[in-house]
Design a protein around this motif. Sequence first.
Motif, mmCIF file in Angstrom:
data_model
loop_
_atom_site.group_PDB
_atom_site.id
_atom_site.type_symbol
_atom_site.label_atom_id
_atom_site.label_comp_id
_atom_site.label_asym_id
_atom_site.label_seq_id
_atom_site.Cartn_x
_atom_site.Cartn_y
_atom_site.Cartn_z
ATOM 1 N N HIS A 148 -21.472 53.090 59.332
ATOM 2 C CA HIS A 148 -21.490 54.278 58.481
ATOM 3 C C HIS A 148 -20.104 54.674 57.971
ATOM 4 O O HIS A 148 -19.969 55.698 57.304
ATOM 5 N N LEU A 149 -19.086 53.872 58.283
ATOM 6 C CA LEU A 149 -17.756 54.155 57.749
ATOM 7 C C LEU A 149 -17.733 53.815 56.264
ATOM 8 O O LEU A 149 -18.185 52.748 55.855
ATOM 9 N N THR A 150 -17.194 54.718 55.468
ATOM 10 C CA THR A 150 -17.064 54.474 54.029
ATOM 11 C C THR A 150 -16.137 53.289 53.776
ATOM 12 O O THR A 150 -16.413 52.434 52.938
ATOM 13 N N HIS A 151 -15.043 53.251 54.522
ATOM 14 C CA HIS A 151 -14.055 52.175 54.427
ATOM 15 C C HIS A 151 -13.778 51.686 55.846
ATOM 16 O O HIS A 151 -12.916 52.258 56.526
ATOM 17 N N PRO A 152 -14.497 50.657 56.317
ATOM 18 C CA PRO A 152 -14.371 50.235 57.714
ATOM 19 C C PRO A 152 -12.944 49.918 58.152
ATOM 20 O O PRO A 152 -12.531 50.313 59.237
ATOM 21 N N ALA A 153 -12.181 49.218 57.327
ATOM 22 C CA ALA A 153 -10.807 48.886 57.716
ATOM 23 C C ALA A 153 -9.979 50.155 57.880
ATOM 24 O O ALA A 153 -9.219 50.294 58.848
ATOM 25 N N ARG A 154 -10.133 51.080 56.967
ATOM 26 C CA ARG A 154 -9.401 52.348 57.052
ATOM 27 C C ARG A 154 -9.841 53.137 58.285
ATOM 28 O O ARG A 154 -9.024 53.718 58.998
ATOM 29 N N GLY A 155 -11.141 53.151 58.546
ATOM 30 C CA GLY A 155 -11.645 53.877 59.704
ATOM 31 C C GLY A 155 -11.129 53.309 61.011
ATOM 32 O O GLY A 155 -10.698 54.052 61.900
ATOM 33 N N LEU A 156 -11.147 51.988 61.149
ATOM 34 C CA LEU A 156 -10.643 51.367 62.374
ATOM 35 C C LEU A 156 -9.144 51.567 62.515
ATOM 36 O O LEU A 156 -8.632 51.733 63.634
ATOM 37 N N SER A 158 -28.013 38.897 59.130
ATOM 38 C CA SER A 158 -27.114 38.172 58.238
ATOM 39 C C SER A 158 -25.741 38.023 58.880
ATOM 40 O O SER A 158 -25.240 38.950 59.516
ATOM 41 N N GLU A 159 -25.141 36.857 58.695
ATOM 42 C CA GLU A 159 -23.776 36.658 59.184
ATOM 43 C C GLU A 159 -22.772 37.454 58.351
ATOM 44 O O GLU A 159 -21.616 37.574 58.719
ATOM 45 N N ASP A 160 -23.230 37.982 57.202
ATOM 46 C CA ASP A 160 -22.370 38.847 56.408
ATOM 47 C C ASP A 160 -22.271 40.244 57.027
ATOM 48 O O ASP A 160 -21.474 41.057 56.579
ATOM 49 N N ASP A 161 -23.102 40.513 58.037
ATOM 50 C CA ASP A 161 -23.082 41.795 58.726
ATOM 51 C C ASP A 161 -21.663 42.073 59.223
ATOM 52 O O ASP A 161 -21.031 41.214 59.852
ATOM 53 N N LEU A 162 -21.189 43.243 58.946
ATOM 54 C CA LEU A 162 -19.852 43.667 59.356
ATOM 55 C C LEU A 162 -19.644 43.522 60.858
ATOM 56 O O LEU A 162 -18.535 43.296 61.327
ATOM 57 N N ARG A 163 -20.739 43.640 61.626
ATOM 58 C CA ARG A 163 -20.620 43.592 63.082
ATOM 59 C C ARG A 163 -20.726 42.192 63.662
ATOM 60 O O ARG A 163 -20.637 42.021 64.874
ATOM 61 N N SER A 164 -20.898 41.171 62.813
ATOM 62 C CA SER A 164 -20.881 39.802 63.334
ATOM 63 C C SER A 164 -19.466 39.496 63.822
ATOM 64 O O SER A 164 -18.481 39.969 63.258
ATOM 65 N N GLU A 165 -19.360 38.713 64.889
ATOM 66 C CA GLU A 165 -18.043 38.461 65.474
ATOM 67 C C GLU A 165 -17.052 37.845 64.487
ATOM 68 O O GLU A 165 -15.889 38.269 64.433
ATOM 69 N N PRO A 166 -17.463 36.862 63.652
ATOM 70 C CA PRO A 166 -16.497 36.285 62.705
ATOM 71 C C PRO A 166 -15.956 37.299 61.690
ATOM 72 O O PRO A 166 -14.841 37.142 61.196
ATOM 73 N N ARG A 167 -16.737 38.310 61.354
ATOM 74 C CA ARG A 167 -16.249 39.335 60.415
ATOM 75 C C ARG A 167 -15.487 40.436 61.127
ATOM 76 O O ARG A 167 -14.495 40.960 60.626
ATOM 77 N N LEU A 168 -15.976 40.817 62.315
ATOM 78 C CA LEU A 168 -15.402 41.973 63.003
ATOM 79 C C LEU A 168 -14.047 41.678 63.626
ATOM 80 O O LEU A 168 -13.146 42.517 63.577
ATOM 81 N N ALA A 169 -13.871 40.493 64.208
ATOM 82 C CA ALA A 169 -12.611 40.171 64.897
ATOM 83 C C ALA A 169 -11.396 40.308 63.975
ATOM 84 O O ALA A 169 -10.424 40.992 64.333
ATOM 85 N N PRO A 170 -11.399 39.705 62.774
ATOM 86 C CA PRO A 170 -10.225 39.880 61.904
ATOM 87 C C PRO A 170 -10.081 41.302 61.375
ATOM 88 O O PRO A 170 -8.962 41.776 61.144
ATOM 89 N N ALA A 178 -8.337 43.111 64.118
ATOM 90 C CA ALA A 178 -6.945 42.666 64.214
ATOM 91 C C ALA A 178 -6.091 43.294 63.115
ATOM 92 O O ALA A 178 -4.962 43.743 63.371
ATOM 93 N N GLY A 179 -6.628 43.358 61.913
ATOM 94 C CA GLY A 179 -5.893 43.946 60.806
ATOM 95 C C GLY A 179 -5.694 45.443 60.931
ATOM 96 O O GLY A 179 -4.817 46.022 60.293
ATOM 97 N N ALA A 180 -6.517 46.073 61.783
ATOM 98 C CA ALA A 180 -6.444 47.521 61.960
ATOM 99 C C ALA A 180 -5.657 47.935 63.205
ATOM 100 O O ALA A 180 -5.553 49.124 63.502
ATOM 101 N N GLY A 181 -5.125 46.954 63.941
ATOM 102 C CA GLY A 181 -4.317 47.295 65.106
ATOM 103 C C GLY A 181 -5.015 47.157 66.447
ATOM 104 O O GLY A 181 -4.579 47.732 67.444
ATOM 105 N N TRP A 182 -6.096 46.365 66.479
ATOM 106 C CA TRP A 182 -6.863 46.162 67.706
ATOM 107 C C TRP A 182 -6.940 44.685 68.041
ATOM 108 O O TRP A 182 -6.990 43.843 67.147
ATOM 109 N N ARG A 183 -7.008 44.362 69.334
ATOM 110 C CA ARG A 183 -7.280 42.998 69.794
ATOM 111 C C ARG A 183 -8.666 42.977 70.413
ATOM 112 O O ARG A 183 -8.954 43.737 71.338
ATOM 113 N N LEU A 184 -9.521 42.117 69.895
ATOM 114 C CA LEU A 184 -10.869 41.983 70.432
ATOM 115 C C LEU A 184 -10.791 41.466 71.864
ATOM 116 O O LEU A 184 -10.207 40.416 72.121
ATOM 117 N N ALA A 185 -11.380 42.200 72.810
ATOM 118 C CA ALA A 185 -11.345 41.812 74.219
ATOM 119 C C ALA A 185 -12.689 41.293 74.707
ATOM 120 O O ALA A 185 -12.737 40.444 75.603
#
Length: 199
Positions: A119-127, A160-172, A175-182
């Motif tokens: 539900h984030l308007t801008h997921p990268a900005r929100g994270l 869909s693998e295009d889902d924002l919450r899929s691991e290949p999409r979410l991990a980067p 990372a770009g927002a200042g988090w390390r996937l644990a």
Amino acid sequence: MADDHTHVQDFFSVRAADWDSRFPDDGPAYAAAVGELGLRPGDTVLDAGCGTARALPALRAAVGRGGRVLGADLTPEMLDAARRAGRGTSGVLLLADAERLPLRGGTLDAVFAAGLISHLTHPARGLSELARVVRPGGRLALFHPIGRAALAARHGRALSEDDLRSEPRLAPLLAGAGWRLAAYTDEDDRFLVLAVRTG
């Protein structure tokens, strides 16, 4: 951006009154996810996009009386429902946008976010905003009480693998927002991502 926020508010405002009754069995799943956040007595934690604040009692139990629990949501009706359910006694409820939090940088030990990322308007900005308010080494939990496939089926659509919450999409994105996937868990009865604030 205001139009996007209005859409989110419209979606949740009409669902607020019966939100908890639609999902009456989620409490243990919330408590289990909070348990994996690694909170300690005295910590300060935010439930971002808290909705009816179902996580607040578990967050309060984890940080104890000396800790600080905040719940922030964009929709006044959801916060009203949280207060009616008595969850305001577990923490401070704030009417606030998760993408522009009224908090100083580095003041939180952890953030819990149930269903927020979709539900984030801008997921990268929100994270990035969540990272801003968490100290280095602090933690983030992105949670949903059912997994991606079960949620897609509930809404009548294919996974869909295009889902924002899929691991290949979410991990980067993290990372770009200042988090390390644990840790990344996507099972029928739970979606839980744990991340650590870098820097």
